[in-house]
Design a protein around this motif. Structure first.
Motif, PDB file in Angstrom:
ATOM      1  N   GLU A 118      -3.810   2.189  -3.428  1.00  0.00           N
ATOM      2  CA  GLU A 118      -3.600   1.086  -4.277  1.00  0.00           C
ATOM      3  C   GLU A 118      -4.061   1.480  -5.676  1.00  0.00           C
ATOM      4  OE1 GLU A 118      -2.821  -1.476  -3.341  1.00  0.00           O
ATOM      5  OE2 GLU A 118      -3.192  -1.666  -1.199  1.00  0.00           O
ATOM      6  N   LYS A 177       9.613   2.056   2.955  1.00  0.00           N
ATOM      7  CA  LYS A 177      10.479   2.394   1.930  1.00  0.00           C
ATOM      8  C   LYS A 177      10.082   3.472   1.376  1.00  0.00           C
ATOM      9  CE  LYS A 177      11.322  -2.072   1.008  1.00  0.00           C
ATOM     10  NZ  LYS A 177      11.451  -3.387   0.608  1.00  0.00           N
ATOM     11  N   GLN A 202       7.406  -2.049   3.812  1.00  0.00           N
ATOM     12  CA  GLN A 202       8.625  -3.093   3.772  1.00  0.00           C
ATOM     13  C   GLN A 202       8.597  -4.093   2.518  1.00  0.00           C
ATOM     14  OE1 GLN A 202      11.941  -2.971   4.159  1.00  0.00           O
ATOM     15  NE2 GLN A 202      12.173  -1.462   5.786  1.00  0.00           N
ATOM     16  N   ASP A 203       7.366  -4.607   2.698  1.00  0.00           N
ATOM     17  CA  ASP A 203       7.336  -5.923   1.955  1.00  0.00           C
ATOM     18  C   ASP A 203       6.409  -5.605   0.600  1.00  0.00           C
ATOM     19  OD1 ASP A 203       5.174  -5.418   3.047  1.00  0.00           O
ATOM     20  OD2 ASP A 203       4.493  -7.429   3.771  1.00  0.00           O
ATOM     21  N   ASP A 204       6.534  -4.420  -0.028  1.00  0.00           N
ATOM     22  CA  ASP A 204       5.813  -4.173  -1.223  1.00  0.00           C
ATOM     23  C   ASP A 204       6.893  -4.202  -2.371  1.00  0.00           C
ATOM     24  OD1 ASP A 204       3.343  -3.856  -0.338  1.00  0.00           O
ATOM     25  OD2 ASP A 204       3.580  -1.480   0.158  1.00  0.00           O
ATOM     26  N   ASN A 205       6.574  -3.979  -3.435  1.00  0.00           N
ATOM     27  CA  ASN A 205       7.243  -4.224  -4.636  1.00  0.00           C
ATOM     28  C   ASN A 205       7.767  -2.988  -5.016  1.00  0.00           C
ATOM     29  OD1 ASN A 205       8.496  -4.723  -7.220  1.00  0.00           O
ATOM     30  ND2 ASN A 205       7.124  -6.656  -7.696  1.00  0.00           N
ATOM     31  N   GLU A 206       9.022  -2.646  -4.831  1.00  0.00           N
ATOM     32  CA  GLU A 206       9.787  -1.262  -5.248  1.00  0.00           C
ATOM     33  C   GLU A 206       9.751  -1.121  -6.610  1.00  0.00           C
ATOM     34  OE1 GLU A 206      11.190  -3.987  -3.704  1.00  0.00           O
ATOM     35  OE2 GLU A 206      12.204  -3.127  -1.963  1.00  0.00           O
ATOM     36  N   LEU A 207      10.022  -2.167  -7.216  1.00  0.00           N
ATOM     37  CA  LEU A 207      10.134  -1.871  -8.789  1.00  0.00           C
ATOM     38  C   LEU A 207       8.714  -1.580  -9.332  1.00  0.00           C
ATOM     39  CD1 LEU A 207      12.513  -5.046  -9.778  1.00  0.00           C
ATOM     40  CD2 LEU A 207      13.236  -2.538  -9.372  1.00  0.00           C
ATOM     41  N   GLU A 208       7.850  -2.082  -8.846  1.00  0.00           N
ATOM     42  CA  GLU A 208       6.524  -1.715  -9.346  1.00  0.00           C
ATOM     43  C   GLU A 208       6.030  -0.359  -9.023  1.00  0.00           C
ATOM     44  OE1 GLU A 208       3.135  -2.983  -7.206  1.00  0.00           O
ATOM     45  OE2 GLU A 208       1.637  -2.899  -9.290  1.00  0.00           O
ATOM     46  N   MET A 246       0.767  -1.132   0.046  1.00  0.00           N
ATOM     47  CA  MET A 246       0.007   0.076   0.065  1.00  0.00           C
ATOM     48  C   MET A 246       0.908   1.321  -0.060  1.00  0.00           C
ATOM     49  SD  MET A 246      -2.422   1.392   3.146  1.00  0.00           S
ATOM     50  CE  MET A 246      -3.006   3.066   2.920  1.00  0.00           C
TER      51      MET A 246
END
Lengths: 161, 877
Positions: free
Chosen positions: A122, A56, A73-79, A1
Motif C-alpha cells: 500500500e 492485472k 482486478q478491482d484496483d485502480n489501474e490509473l492510480e 493492494m
C-alpha cells in the motif's frame, strides 16, 4: 493492494523485485519469466495494463526500464500508473536524472526508497519531499557510523581492547 | 579500505558480473563470490558481513540460490548499529518470505527494534514486519504496532498503520483492537498518516462488519468533510500532480466512502453532493484527474440509489470510451462491465463504440470489449452484433480468433431466434475459423441440423458450397461430410429448396468427390477419415449407381495401418459385397437426435466425465431418453469398442451417434469385453466380428440372411430395446440377445447352450421374505472372472422400497457390483430385481468363491436388514 513490484530492463534483465504477497523462489522466477515475455513484446502506444492469472499488471516504460506492478482486478489501474511515476520521480531526484546504471550499482538505494513509498503493498507517502528527507536522514546515519568506524580514536580504542 | 580484506567490493563484483560475455562466465564469477561469502559466513566475519549481504542480494536478483545467507540477515538485524540493521532488514525482506521457518527467529529482534529509541530503527522494523510478517508474528507483535499508531513522529504512525493492515489481513480477529486507533488517524493533517489511516479503515471494514458499522456511524460525515477540503484545497507544490493536490488522497477517500455507502441509504445520501462535485469539477485531461474520476464513478455505481449521479457517471464513462488514450478506454470498458448490472440500458447506448473496441489493435482492450459485448447481447441485437463479430473474425489476428470464435458460438447458440439463422451463422463461423471451433460446438450444430427436417436440403447444399471455398477448415469439412452422408440425395435432387436459395446442380459424382478429397486431404486425422468412411457407406445406398466407385474407395483402406480404419473398411466392404439385402436398413438416415437431452447432457457432462471410467456399466441401468433410437444408431455405427448405450457425458453420446468413438477398446479390461459383445451383435450376425466364440455363429448367420429386409429391421428394433437391459452386458458371446429374440429361450438356458463349461444356478439365500438366485457364466478365455447375475424375488405380500444389495468377499477375490435394475421389489414374486456382479478369483482352482451379503430395504417405511453368507457356489468358479 500491490502484490509485487518488478523492474525489468528491455533485454529482460531483472533490476529490482519486491514481493508483498508470498511467492516461493520457484514461483518468483516463473512470474518474472512469464511477465517479461508478456510485457516486453507489447508494442508502444498500447494500453499499460495486461491481465495475467486473474490479476492485472500495470507497467510503464521509462527509457530502457519497465516498471511493473501487479494489482487486484478491482484496483485502480490509473492510480497505480501515478504510483509508478511517483517512485520514478523520487528516484530521479535522489540520483539526479536517474539511469539504469544507477539502479544497478545502487540497487539497495532503490530498495530503501521503495520501502519509504510502499509497505504491505500500500502507498505510504504521497509527498516526494518527505520521502527524500527520510531517505537522506537515514543515509546520513549510515555515513556517521562509517565515519566513526574510520576515525582514529575508534581504531585506537579497538586496538587497545 | 583495509588492504587485508578478503574479497572484492560490491561495486567491483557488479562490474565483473556485467563484464561477463556468456552465461557460463557469469556463473563462474558468481560461484567464486558465493564461495568467499560462504567462507566468511563460516568464519563468522563481522567486518564484512554487511557488504557480503549486499552482494548476496545482488546475486539473488540474478536468480542464484542464496539460502546460506538467511542466518546472516538475522545476525545483522541483531547487531546494534543502524547501517547493519538497515541492510539486514533489506536482506530479510528480499531473501526470505513469510513461509520460511527461519523467520520465527527474528520475532524477538523485531520486538526489541519496535521499542528502540532511534525512530529510524523503529521504522525499519515496521517496514519489515509490514512486508513479510506471518500470522504468528502478527499475533505476537500486534500490541507493539498498536502502540506505535500513537507514536509522536508521524512517519512512524503511517508505517504502523500500514503494518496494521498486514496484521489484520493475517489475523482478522485482531481487527477490533485497531478500530479505535484507526479512527483517530482519520483526523490527522499529515498526508502520509491520513492516507495510510484511510487505507487501514478500508481494510478494517473488509474484515469486520462491526468495524464497518462503527465507522459508518462515526466517520462518514467527517470523511465527506475531509474530501471536501481536499477537493477545494489551494495549490500545494508538495502534493501537486498535474494541478491536483494529492490525487492519492482523493482516491483513497472515495474508496472508503464507497465501502461505507454501499448498502446504506443514509451514508449514501450524506456523500451525494461531494461525489457530484468531484464528478463535475475534476479536470479530465491528465491521468491523475482521470484516476480520480474513475474511482468516483465506481463509488457512484456502488452506493445506494442516486439516479441523477448515475447518469453523470455513465456520461463520464462515455467520454472515457471515446478518449484517444488506450488506458482510459480500457478502464472505461472495465467499468462498464460492472455498470451493466446496475443500468444495462445506459451501457447499451455505447454499444457501437464498444464494438469498435473489439477491433482495436490492443489485445487487452480487445479482450475486455469482447467480454463486454457478450454481456450486452440480447434477443433484439443478436443479429446485428453477431454479424459484426463474424465479419471481423475474417480479418482478426490469429491469436485472437480462438477467443472470438468461442464467444461468437456461445452468443449465436444462446440467442438464436430461429434455426435457419443459427445454421447460417455457424456455417459462416466454420468457414472462416473452423479450426478454432471446439468439439462441443459442432456436435451441437449437428444436433440442431438433424432436428431441422425442413432445412436438411438447404443445409447440405450450403455446406457443399462452403466446402468448395474453404476446404482447409477441418471442422467445416467434418460437418459437411456428415451431412452429405446423411442427406446426400437432397444435395443431388435439390430437394426441399427454400425460396431464397440459388439453384445448384450437383451430380452424385461431385458429392462423392467432396468426401473423397476430404479423405485424401486429412490424412492424419483419424476422426475425419473415419467419418468419411461412414458417409461413403451411407452414400452407397443413396447413390446406387456410384456404388462401385464407393466400394473401390473403401477397399483402399483394407490395408490401412490404423486399426480403426482398417476395421471399418473391411466391415463396410463386406456389407457392400455380401449383404446387399440389409444394406439399405443399415444405411438409413440417423434418427432425429434429442435436442433437450443433448443440451442436458452437455450441461451435466462435467460431473459425468468424472465417472466415465465406470460410466459404461452404470449407464445401462441409468435409462436412456429414447431407447429405441439410440442403440439402433449404435448398430449403424459399428463401432466395436465402446458401450452401445449413450453415455451420460455429452461428448461420448454424440461420438457414438456419429460413429466416431475412437477410444481404444483393447486397452480396457474385462468389463468392456462383456459390453463389446453387445455392440458386436450385428457384426456377429454378419459373421465378420472378431470374438473368439465365433464358431457357433455360422448358423445364426444363415438365419439372418434368410430373413427379408423388413424382418431384420424388426430384429434390429427389438434388439435395440433389449440392449438397454442389463442382460446384455453379461452375455458372454455376441449371439445371445439375438438368440433370445429368435427363440425366446430363458437366458440361463441358452447360456448352457454354448458358453463352454456351464454352472448350475443356485439359490444363494432364502428367508421367509426374500429369495436370491445366482446365475453364473464365464467369459471365454478368462477363467478367473465369473459373471454372476443375482435375481431377487420378494416372497412377502408387500413391495420393498429402497432395496439395496451389498456383498463382501475375502481378499483373494475381487468383486464388482453393477447397479441393480431397480430399487423397488414388487410384492409376492410379481417381478424381480436383477443385479450383476463380477467376481475375479485370483486363486482360481485352489479356492472356491465365498461371499457375505447384506440386504437392506424399506417395508412399509420401516428399515429392514437381512444378512447371510453364501458358500454353496458351484465348484470350479
Amino acid at each position: 493492494m500491490i502484490h509485487f513490484v518488478l523492474l525489468i530492463s528491455r533485454q529482460g534483465k531483472v533490476r529490482l523485485t519486491k514481493w508483498y504477497s508470498p511467492y516461493s523462489q520457484k514461483e518468483r522466477s516463473k512470474v518474472i519469466r512469464e511477465l517479461s515475455s508478456l510485457i516486453l513484446t507489447r508494442a508502444p502506444k498500447l494500453c499499460n495494463f495486461v491481465e495475467w492469472r486473474g490479476f492485472k499488471v500495470v507497467y510503464k516504460r521509462y527509457a530502457s526500464l519497465y516498471f511493473c506492478m501487479c494489482i487486484n482486478q478491482d484496483d485502480n489501474e490509473l492510480e497505480v500508473l501515478e504510483i509508478i511515476h511517483h517512485y520514478v520521480e523520487i528516484l530521479d531526484r535522489y540520483f539526479g536524472s536517474v539511469c539504469e546504471l544507477d539502479l544497478i550499482f545502487n540497487f539497495h538505494k532503490a530498495f530503501f526508497i521503495l520501502d519509504e513509498i510502499l509497505i504491505a503493498g500500500e502507498l505510504q507517502e504521497s509527498s516526494k519531499k518527505t520521502v527524500a528527507r527520510l531517505v537522506a536522514a537515514q543515509d546520513s546515519l549510515v555515513e556517521a557510523a562509517k565515519e566513526q568506524a574510520n576515525s582514529m580514536s575508534y581504531i585506537i580504542s579497538q586496538a587497545t581492547k | 579500505m583495509n588492504p587485508f580484506s578478503s574479497g572484492t567490493r560490491l561495486r567491483d563484483m557488479i562490474r565483473s558480473i556485467r563484464a561477463c560475455k556468456t552465461a557460463a562466465e557469469e556463473r563462474a564469477v558468481v560461484r567464486k563470490e558465493c564461495a568467499s561469502i560462504r567462507a566468511a559466513v563460516s568464519d563468522n566475519d563481522n567486518d564484512y558481513r554487511h557488504r557480503n549481504m549486499a552482494k548476496l542480494m545482488f546475486i539473488h536478483m540474478l536468480g542464484y540460490p542464496t539460502h546460506f545467507g538467511q542466518m546472516e540477515c538475522l545476525k545483522l538485524i541483531a547487531a546494534p548499529g543502524f547501517p547493519e540493521k538497515r541492510i539486514g532488514y533489506l536482506g530479510l525482506m528480499l531473501l526470505l518470505d513469510e513461509r520460511q521457518e527461519v523467520l520465527m527467529l527474528v520475532t524477538n529482534s523485531l520486538k526489541q527494534d519496535l521499542n528502540h529509541t532511534n525512530q529510524y530503527i523503529v521504522g525499519l522494523a515496521l517496514c519489515a514486519l509490514g512486508n513479510i510478517s506471518s500470522a504468528e508474528m502478527s499475533r505476537d507483535l500486534a500490541p507493539e504496532v498498536e502502540r506505535l499508531l500513537q507514536f509522536r513522529d508521524p512517519n512512524i504512525r503511517k508505517k504502523a498503520a500500514l503494518c496494521s493492515i498486514r496484521i489484520i489481513k493475517k489475523v482478522p480477529d485482531l481487527a477490533e483492537n485497531f478500530v479505535n486507533p484507526a479512527t483517530s488517524l482519520l483526523k490527522e493533517k499529515h498526508h502520509g498518516v491520513l492516507l495510510t489511516g484511510i487505507q487501514l479503515c478500508t481494510d478494517l471494514c473488509k474484515v469486520s462488519t462491526e468495524a464497518l458499522e462503527y465507522l459508518r456511524k462515526k466517520c462518514t460525515e467527517g470523511l465527506v468533510k475531509v474530501l471536501k477540503d481536499a477537493v477545494n484545497s489551494p495549490y500545494a507544490p508538495e502534493f501537486d500532480i498535474s494541478g491536483i493536490a494529492d490525487p492519492f488522497l482523493h482516491i483513497r477517500l472515495l474508496r472508503l466512502l464507497r465501502v461505507l455507502g454501499h448498502g446504506d441509504t443514509d451514508a449514501s445520501d450524506c456523500m451525494n453532493d461531494i461525489l457530484a462535485q468531484v464528478a463535475t469539477k475534476t479536470e479530465s485531461n491528465k491521468n491523475a484527474g482521470n484516476a480520480i474520476l474513475y474511482e468516483c464513478v465506481e463509488t457512484i455505481m456502488s452506493i445506494e440509489d442516486s439516479s441523477g449521479l448515475r447518469v453523470l457517471a455513465i456520461n463520464i464513462l462515455g467520454r472515457f470510451l471515446s478518449n484517444r488514450d488506450n488506458n482510459i478506454r480500457y478502464v472505461a470498458l472495465n467499468m462498464l462491465m460492472r455498470a451493466i448490472t446496475v443500468d444495462s440500458q445506459a451501457v447499451q447506448r455505447h454499444r457501437v463504440t464498444i464494438l469498435e473496441c473489439v477491433k482495436d489493435s490492443d489485445a487487452s482492450i480487445r479482450k475486455k470489449s469482447l467480454e463486454l459485448v457478450c454481456l450486452l447481447v440480447n434477443e433484439n441485437n443478436v443479429m446485428s452484433l453477431s454479424k459484426e463479430l463474424i465479419d471481423y473474425l475474417e480479418v482478426s489476428d490469429q491469436e485472437f480468433k480462438g477467443d472470438l470464435t468461442e464467444k461468437i458460438c456461445s452468443i449465436v447458440e444462446k440467442f438464436s431466434p430461429e434455426k435457419i439463422w443459427y445454421i447460417d451463422q455457424m456455417l459462416k463461423v466454420l468457414s472462416v475459423a473452423g479450426n478454432y471451433v471446439n468439439d462441443e460446438v459442432w456436435h451441437a450444430l449437428i444436433v440442431v441440423i438433424s432436428n431441422a427436417s425442413n432445412l436438411h436440403g438447404y443445409t447440405v447444399r450450403l455446406l457443399y458450397r462452403a466446402v468448395q471455398l474453404s476446404g482447409e477448415q477441418e471442422i467445416l469439412v467434418r460437418v459437411a461430410v456428415w451431412c452429405i452422408g446423411e442427406y446426400g440425395e437432397m444435395l443431388v435432387n435439390s430437394m426441399g429448396m427454400l425460396e431464397k436459395e440459388e439453384p445448384i446442380t450437383v451430380t452424385e459424382c461431385d458429392a462423392i468427390d467432396v468426401i473423397e478429397s476430404a479423405y485424401k486431404q486429412y490424412t492424419t486425422d483419424l476422426t475425419t477419415r473415419a467419418m468419411c468412411l461412414v458417409a461413403l457407406l451411407k452414400l452407397s445406398c443413396r447413390f446406387p449407381s456410384s456404388s462401385q466407385r464407393i466400394q473401390d474407395i473403401i477397399a483402399q483402406n483394407k490395408g490401412s495401418l490404423l486399426l480403426e480404419l482398417q476395421q471399418r473398411s473391411i466391415e463396410f466392404d463386406s456389407i457392400l459385397q455380401k449383404h446387399q439385402n440389409i444394406r439399405s436398413a443399415l444405411c438409413e438416415r440417423m434418427p432425429v437426435l434429442d435436442e433437450s437431452a443433448y443440451s442436458g447432457r452437455r450441461a451435466g457432462s462435467l460431473q459425468a466425465a468424472v465417472s466415465t471410467s465406470q460410466g459404461a456399466v452404470l449407464n445401462l441401468s441409468n435409462g436412456v431418453g429414447k431407447p429405441s433410437a439410440a442403440p439402433l444408431v449404435d448398430l449403424l455405427d459399428l463401432s466395436s469398442d465402446e458401450t452401445p448405450v449413450p453415455n451420460s457425458s455429452g461428448n461420448d453420446f454424440l461420438h457414438d451417434l456419429l460413429g466416431v468413438d475412437l477410444s481404444i477398446g483393447s486397452t480396457q479390461t474385462g468389463t468392456n469385453q462383456a459390453q463389446k459383445s453387445g455392440a458386436d451383435v450385428l457384426m456377429d450376425l454378419l459373421s465378420i466380428g472378431t470374438l473368439p466364440s465365433q464358431s457357433s455363429l455360422s448358423s445364426l448367420d444363415g438365419l439372418s440372411s434368410s430373413k427379408d429386409n423388413s424382418a431384420s429391421i424388426d430384429v434390429l428394433e427389438d434388439l435395440s430395446s433389449h440392449t438397454t437391459l442389463p442382460v446384455q452386458a453379461s452375455t458372454a458371446s455376441g449371439g445371445f440377445p439375438m438368440m433370445d429374440l429368435l427363440d425366446a429361450l430363458p437366458p440361463s438356458e441358452k447360456k448352457r447352450e454354448d458358453s463352454g463349461p456351464t454352472y448350475p444356478s443356485v439359490v444363494a439365500y432364502e428367508s421367509s421374505s426374500l429369495r436370491i438366485t445366482f446365475n453364473f457364466s464365464k467369459q471365454p478365455g478368462n477363467v478367473q472372472t465369473t459373471l454372476v447375475e443375482a435375481n431377487f424375488v420378494n416372497k412377502s405380500s408387500n413391495a420393498y422400497a429402497d432395496f439395496i444389495f451389498q456383498a463382501a468377499v475375502p481378499k483373494f477375490l475381487q468383486l464388482h457390483l453393477d447397479p441393480a435394475s431397480s430399487n423397488v421389489l414388487p410384492a409376492s414374486g410379481n417381478g424381480s430385481i436383477i443385479q450383476k456382479l463380477r467376481v475375479v478369483n485370483s486363486q482360481h482352482g485352489k479356492k472356491s468363491l465365498v461371499m457375505r451379503i447384506r440386504i437392506a430395504y424399506k417395508l412399509n417405511d420401516k428399515d429392514v436388514k437381512e444378512e447371510g453368507q453364501i458358500s454353496n457356489f458351484p465348484p470350479g468358479l
